[in-house]
Structures are given as structure tokens and as C-alpha cells.
Design a protein around this motif. Structure first.
Motif, PDB file in Angstrom:
ATOM      1  N   PHE A   1      -3.997  10.177   8.362  1.00 15.22           N
ATOM      2  CA  PHE A   1      -5.182  10.155   7.519  1.00 15.22           C
ATOM      3  C   PHE A   1      -4.784  10.254   6.047  1.00 15.22           C
ATOM      4  O   PHE A   1      -3.826  10.965   5.706  1.00 15.22           O
ATOM      5  CB  PHE A   1      -6.126  11.310   7.875  1.00 15.22           C
ATOM      6  N   ASP A   2      -5.508   9.563   5.206  1.00 13.07           N
ATOM      7  CA  ASP A   2      -5.274   9.670   3.775  1.00 13.07           C
ATOM      8  C   ASP A   2      -5.535  11.119   3.359  1.00 13.07           C
ATOM      9  O   ASP A   2      -6.616  11.652   3.613  1.00 13.07           O
ATOM     10  CB  ASP A   2      -6.211   8.732   3.018  1.00 13.07           C
TER      11      ASP A   2
ATOM     12  N   ASN B   1       1.983  13.868   3.888  1.00 17.71           N
ATOM     13  CA  ASN B   1       2.469  14.713   2.793  1.00 17.71           C
ATOM     14  C   ASN B   1       3.145  13.875   1.704  1.00 17.71           C
ATOM     15  O   ASN B   1       2.989  14.151   0.508  1.00 17.71           O
ATOM     16  CB  ASN B   1       3.446  15.760   3.333  1.00 17.71           C
ATOM     17  N   LEU B   2       3.886  12.864   2.108  1.00 17.19           N
ATOM     18  CA  LEU B   2       4.545  11.997   1.132  1.00 17.19           C
ATOM     19  C   LEU B   2       3.501  11.193   0.353  1.00 17.19           C
ATOM     20  O   LEU B   2       3.640  10.986  -0.859  1.00 17.19           O
ATOM     21  CB  LEU B   2       5.529  11.072   1.849  1.00 17.19           C
TER      22      LEU B   2
ATOM     23  N   SER C   1       0.827  -1.202   0.000  1.00 15.74           N
ATOM     24  CA  SER C   1       0.000   0.000   0.000  1.00 15.74           C
ATOM     25  C   SER C   1       0.868   1.261   0.000  1.00 15.74           C
ATOM     26  O   SER C   1       2.015   1.257   0.452  1.00 15.74           O
ATOM     27  CB  SER C   1      -0.921   0.021   1.221  1.00 15.74           C
ATOM     28  N   LEU C   2       0.286   2.337  -0.483  1.00 14.34           N
ATOM     29  CA  LEU C   2       0.981   3.617  -0.479  1.00 14.34           C
ATOM     30  C   LEU C   2       1.252   4.071   0.947  1.00 14.34           C
ATOM     31  O   LEU C   2       2.321   4.614   1.249  1.00 14.34           O
ATOM     32  CB  LEU C   2       0.139   4.660  -1.228  1.00 14.34           C
ATOM     33  N   PHE C   3       0.306   3.840   1.841  1.00  9.99           N
ATOM     34  CA  PHE C   3       0.484   4.212   3.251  1.00  9.99           C
ATOM     35  C   PHE C   3       1.697   3.510   3.854  1.00  9.99           C
ATOM     36  O   PHE C   3       2.545   4.138   4.494  1.00  9.99           O
ATOM     37  CB  PHE C   3      -0.791   3.858   4.025  1.00  9.99           C
ATOM     38  N   TYR C   4       1.793   2.211   3.654  1.00 14.68           N
ATOM     39  CA  TYR C   4       2.913   1.454   4.228  1.00 14.68           C
ATOM     40  C   TYR C   4       4.236   1.922   3.621  1.00 14.68           C
ATOM     41  O   TYR C   4       5.229   2.116   4.339  1.00 14.68           O
ATOM     42  CB  TYR C   4       2.713  -0.034   3.980  1.00 14.68           C
ATOM     43  N   GLU C   5       4.250   2.118   2.328  1.00 13.79           N
ATOM     44  CA  GLU C   5       5.470   2.550   1.639  1.00 13.79           C
ATOM     45  C   GLU C   5       5.977   3.875   2.201  1.00 13.79           C
ATOM     46  O   GLU C   5       7.169   4.035   2.517  1.00 13.79           O
ATOM     47  CB  GLU C   5       5.172   2.671   0.145  1.00 13.79           C
ATOM     48  N   CYS C   6       5.065   4.846   2.335  1.00 13.31           N
ATOM     49  CA  CYS C   6       5.479   6.178   2.791  1.00 13.31           C
ATOM     50  C   CYS C   6       5.809   6.188   4.278  1.00 13.31           C
ATOM     51  O   CYS C   6       6.789   6.817   4.697  1.00 13.31           O
ATOM     52  CB  CYS C   6       4.366   7.185   2.486  1.00 13.31           C
ATOM     53  N   GLY C   7       5.002   5.501   5.082  1.00 15.27           N
ATOM     54  CA  GLY C   7       5.259   5.466   6.516  1.00 15.27           C
ATOM     55  C   GLY C   7       6.581   4.811   6.844  1.00 15.27           C
ATOM     56  O   GLY C   7       7.343   5.290   7.696  1.00 15.27           O
ATOM     57  N   ARG C   8       6.864   3.714   6.175  1.00 17.16           N
ATOM     58  CA  ARG C   8       8.127   3.021   6.419  1.00 17.16           C
ATOM     59  C   ARG C   8       9.310   3.912   6.043  1.00 17.16           C
ATOM     60  O   ARG C   8      10.327   3.947   6.753  1.00 17.16           O
ATOM     61  CB  ARG C   8       8.164   1.731   5.605  1.00 17.16           C
TER      62      ARG C   8
ATOM     63  N   THR D   1       4.972  15.177  13.866  1.00 20.35           N
ATOM     64  CA  THR D   1       5.768  15.527  12.683  1.00 20.35           C
ATOM     65  C   THR D   1       5.887  14.341  11.736  1.00 20.35           C
ATOM     66  O   THR D   1       5.761  14.479  10.515  1.00 20.35           O
ATOM     67  CB  THR D   1       7.170  16.003  13.114  1.00 20.35           C
ATOM     68  N   ALA D   2       6.114  13.148  12.292  1.00 22.37           N
ATOM     69  CA  ALA D   2       6.237  11.948  11.459  1.00 22.37           C
ATOM     70  C   ALA D   2       4.916  11.633  10.759  1.00 22.37           C
ATOM     71  O   ALA D   2       4.896  11.230   9.594  1.00 22.37           O
ATOM     72  CB  ALA D   2       6.680  10.771  12.312  1.00 22.37           C
ATOM     73  N   ALA D   3       3.799  11.813  11.466  1.00 17.03           N
ATOM     74  CA  ALA D   3       2.493  11.564  10.859  1.00 17.03           C
ATOM     75  C   ALA D   3       2.227  12.540   9.722  1.00 17.03           C
ATOM     76  O   ALA D   3       1.754  12.154   8.644  1.00 17.03           O
ATOM     77  CB  ALA D   3       1.397  11.666  11.921  1.00 17.03           C
ATOM     78  N   ALA D   4       2.538  13.808   9.951  1.00 16.37           N
ATOM     79  CA  ALA D   4       2.335  14.810   8.901  1.00 16.37           C
ATOM     80  C   ALA D   4       3.242  14.543   7.704  1.00 16.37           C
ATOM     81  O   ALA D   4       2.811  14.682   6.543  1.00 16.37           O
ATOM     82  CB  ALA D   4       2.608  16.207   9.470  1.00 16.37           C
ATOM     83  N   SER D   5       4.480  14.147   7.965  1.00 13.82           N
ATOM     84  CA  SER D   5       5.403  13.850   6.865  1.00 13.82           C
ATOM     85  C   SER D   5       4.915  12.671   6.040  1.00 13.82           C
ATOM     86  O   SER D   5       5.019  12.661   4.808  1.00 13.82           O
ATOM     87  CB  SER D   5       6.797  13.551   7.421  1.00 13.82           C
TER      88      SER D   5
END
Length: 474
Positions: free
Chosen positions: A138-139, A175-176, A37-44, A168-172
Motif C-alpha cells: 500500500f502507498d 518503507n522505501l 513510478s516510485l512503487f516500481y522503483e522501490c519494489g524492484r 517483510t519484502a512488502a513492508a520494506s
């Protein structure tokens, strides 16, 4: 003595209601997860970058999904990692409030706001040695809750900046996701990629489901009678039609005090872990299982499961039930154990269930009574629900969380239009028309001005897209 925050008290009460242990919680192990998922990719990626600068700190950095499942964990402190392993704050385990009681990530997901939970704020004593800060993610396009970032450290470590770092990490991450979302198509999880082993509790107000149609109640009676006779029952039907719900209701009818678990199919390389986590429970009295989506079981899992259920002391009858889309899709090793097959009709074939189900689902999501306007009720009743009850639940939950009175404007545009498979531009145009015209008090002149269309064009496109809306003010 400082007053205990209301949010914390409410979380403690929920933890008690969930039956979480005061001494040592037992998080649910949920197997593998969708790592495409895009979420997992960006969060990681965000956490990996942070970890590269914080690797010398006694800090655990984690990404979770919206259900509290820990997806990954990074830390340069081996002592902290060993300690987190002892309390199962590790990938594959769910730390939602329901599973682990009050904790940082569970409370952040429950309340959908950044949260800091210090030592004695935790519900369970085994977690009081830690401080946790978490922020929901949040998406950025849909607003849907995707998960959280969670930072955990020792309870005696400095934590003043921990919550700000989590935010900050959540916002980043968000944004990614936004930057990479253009043209990104989410990939569907591979067959059997996610499995869960979860206890099924009696839902508050679930008695309202007795108001469903005769076709549902007939299937429920069939399943109950078969279980009462000690038979192995398979519920078959389309995904999302309520197969597991029907079996759970039947189980509750005949054995209301028994423990009940839903077990979902694993990927081939997860079979050992899958069997290890739930099959020891088979020997325990007053414990029952619904094995979901058996048509997705790897052959090796089906064979080993058959050996467990059909051996000399096999507990299959009266203990295990199965679900699948079709009976002939159940692996033959398991279909041979089935004594009774119950057909669960698709939601489109029991239209009289739509509004009672919507009432039940809305009340469950909102925690109180929710009203549907005539326009919303008509839209729900007229829709074909290709995703069955699972799709209805998602739509109603989203609407109920926004209003106590659900109107057509709170529903997705596709529910108000009979047009299907539209190109992206036309789908956007349809959605904009629905958004504007379903707004309370909107006149045709308002729509002309906002949409930049003439009256004639608006009426023509309403017919073209098959949009059904309440009467538009002239």
C-alpha cells in the motif's frame, strides 16, 4: 480432514464465476507497463537485494501492480523459470483471480491481506505444482493499493517462512517509498506505454445504467442502430466519458452472446506483440472488439491494422468499433473505415447522470446497496468532474469501500471546495478544514480548538476556499 478455509472457498467460487478454466488458465497479456513510478522503483530494488542473497534457492521473486500484472521476475533457478513460463507466470501477464483463478498474488490482491496458496489450494490444475506466498503493498501516504510481492516455489519445497518473507519484502517496499516520497513527483506514463487486451463481461446490475439521461440514451440508440446495420462505429469524446462503455452496451444489445474484447494502444516497439496477441481472434465467429484510444495508435500499428480490417476478407463491419477524443484525431487509415460517428458527451454536460452512475458504481464496488447522504449527493452533483466518469468511479469506489452510507466526509476535499490550483500550503489548510468540519457532530467550538483558528477566521476561510459543507453546529 481439515476444513477448507472460508477465504479459499470464496476464491474458488469467484474463479468459477469468472469462467476460469479448471485445467489451464489463460492469463491476459497486458503489454508493457509504467516503469517510472516510485512503487516500481522501490519494489524492484527490494526484490533485487533479496535475490542477491537467495539466488541459489528454487524461488521466483515477482512484483505485480494492483491489477495482478506481473511487472518483473527474478530467479536463479532456470528449471523453475522455464516452468513458470509454461504457465505464463511471467512479466506482462495478469495473474489476478479474474484471469488465473485462485493463486497467491491474486488472492492477496483480492482480499488485501498476505496470503499463502499451496499446491491443491489453486483453482486450476496446471498451478498445483507450485506454492505461492504474496503480500499486498500500500502507498504509505495515500493508503492506495499499489500491487504485491509474490514468491513462488515448487509445491514440495519448504514454505514455512515464505509468507513471512513476502510480508517483510512488502513492508520494506512501503518503507522505501515513504523515505523517497518527499519531493518525488510521479511521472506520467509515456503515450501508449501501457496496453491491455481484456475481455469485457456483462457487469452484474448493469441494467441500472438504463436509467441514464436522454442524451446518453440517444447516443446509445445511435450506436446500436449503426451496429445493427453492419456499420463501423467510432465513439468520440473526452477521456473517461464512457466511450467504451457506450459501445459495449450497444454491442450487448444487438449480440448479447458474442465475446467482446477491449484492445488498448501499444507503444511503437510493442506493435508486433500487440497484433500477435489479439488479431488471430478476428477470424473467430461471434467475437467483437472495441479498439480504444485509436488516436494514440502508432502509425505503423494503424497501417497494419487497416490492412487486416480492410482486406478482401476484412471483418471490420459489425466486428470492430473504435474510440478517440476527436474523429479527426483517428489515423486516416482507420478513419476511412468508419461509417458512423457517435458523440459521447462529457459528464459535466449530463449532470443528471451523476447520481445514477454513483449508485451503480458504489453497488459494484461494495457488492450491495450503498446510500448517499444529501450532503454527499449535493457535493457529487455540484462538482465539475474534469476526469469524467473515470474520476467519479475512483471517488465513489474509495468511499464505498469505507462505508455503506457515504457522507461528505468520505469524499475528497476538492469535491467540497470551489477553489482550484491552490499552493501546497493552502491546499493542506483547505483539506484540514474539510476533514475537521465534515466530521459528524463537529461543532464550531470543536473546530476552533482543533484548527487553532478563531470563529471569524474559520468563516472567512470557508468563503475564501469556497467550501460547501453541511450545517455546522454552533
Amino acid at each position: 480432514m481439515a476444513a477448507i478455509p472460508a477465504r479459499l472457498l470464496a476464491s474458488w467460487q469467484r474463479s468459477e464465476d469468472y469462467g476460469v478454466s479448471l485445467d489451464d488458465p489463460h492469463p491476459v497479456f497486458s503489454g508493457t507497463y509504467d516503469d517510472q513510478s516510485l512503487f516500481y522503483e522501490c519494489g524492484r530494488e527490494v526484490l533485487a537485494e533479496l535475490h542477491s542473497t537467495l539466488s541459489s534457492e528454487p524461488l521466483g521473486l515477482m512484483l505485480t501492480d494492483a491489477d495482478g500484472l506481473v511487472l518483473n521476475r527474478l530467479s536463479g533457478d532456470q528449471e523453475l523459470l522455464r516452468a513458470l513460463d509454461r504457465v505464463n507466470l511471467a512479466p506482462g501477464f495478469s495473474y489476478a483471480e479474474r484471469d488465473a483463478g485462485t493463486n497467491g498474488l491474486g488472492l492477496a490482491l483480492a482480499d488485501r491481506v498476505p496470503t499463502l496458496v499451496r499446491a491443491n489450494d489453486h483453482y486450476s490444475l496446471s498451478l498445483c505444482g507450485y506454492t505461492c506466498a504474496a503480500a499486498p503493498i500500500f502507498d504509505p501516504l495515500t493508503g492506495r493499493l499499489e500491487g504485491s510481492v509474490n514468491f513462488t516455489t515448487w509445491s514440495d519445497a519448504r514454505s514455512e517462512l515464505l509468507l513471512a518473507l513476502a510480508q517483510t519484502a512488502a513492508a520494506s517496499t512501503a518503507n522505501l517509498m515513504l523515505a523517497r516520497s518527499q519531493g518525488h513527483r510521479p511521472r506520467r506514463a509515456a503515450r501508449g506505454q501501457v496496453f491491455r487486451i481484456e475481455p469485457l463481461r456483462q457487469e452484474t446490475g448493469s441494467g441500472s445504467l438504463d436509467r441514464l439521461s436522454e442524451v446518453w440514451n440517444s447516443a446509445l440508440l445511435h450506436a446500436s442502430d449503426a451496429l445493427q446495420a453492419g456499420k463501423v462505429v467510432a465513439a468520440v469524446g473526452e477521456r473517461g466519458s464512457g466511450r467504451s462503455t457506450l459501445l459495449a452496451q450497444a454491442e450487448r444489445r444487438i449480440s448479447p452472446g458474442d465475446r467482446l474484447f477491449a484492445v488498448h494502444a501499444p507503444e511503437p516497439h510493442d506493435v508486433d506483440a500487440w497484433l500477435a496477441f489479439w488479431t488471430p481472434e478476428l477470424a473467430r465467429p461471434h467475437t467483437r472488439f472495441i479498439i480504444c484510444n485509436t488516436d494514440e495508435l502508432p502509425a505503423m500499428a494503424a497501417e497494419r491494422l487497416h490492412d487486416l480490417l480492410a482486406g478482401p476478407r476484412g471483418p471490420a463491419a459489425g466486428t470492430v468499433t473504435l474510440t478517440a477524443e476527436r474523429f479527426d484525431a483517428i489515423p486516416r487509415q482507420l478513419s476511412a473505415l468508419v461509417d458512423a460517428v457517435v458523440e459521447v458527451p462529457a459528464l459535466r454536460n449530463r449532470a443528471n447522470d451523476i447520481l445514477p452512475l454513483a449508485d451503480h458504481l458504489a453497488r459494484r464496488a461494495r457488492g450491495r446497496e450503498v446510500e448517499f447522504t444529501p450532503a454527499a449527493a449535493r457535493a457529487l452533483s455540484d462538482y465539475a468532474w474534469p476526469g469524467n466518469v473515470a474520476e467519479l468511479a475512483a471517488v465513489v469506489k474509495d468511499a464505498a469501500l469505507r462505508s455503506d452510507v457515504i457522507d461528505a466526509r468520505h469524499l475528497p476535499p476538492e469535491l467540497l471546495s470551489r477553489a482550484e490550483h491552490l499552493p501546497r500550503i493552502k491546499a493542506f489548510e483547505r483539506d484540514e478544514m474539510v476533514r475537521v468540519l465534515s466530521r459528524e457532530g463537529t461543532s464550531i467550538d470543536d473546530a476552533v480548538a482543533e484548527l487553532g483558528m478563531s470563529r471569524a477566521t474559520i468563516y472567512r476561510k470557508l468563503a475564501q476556499y469556497g467550501i460547501s459543507l453541511p450545517k455546522i453546529h454552533a
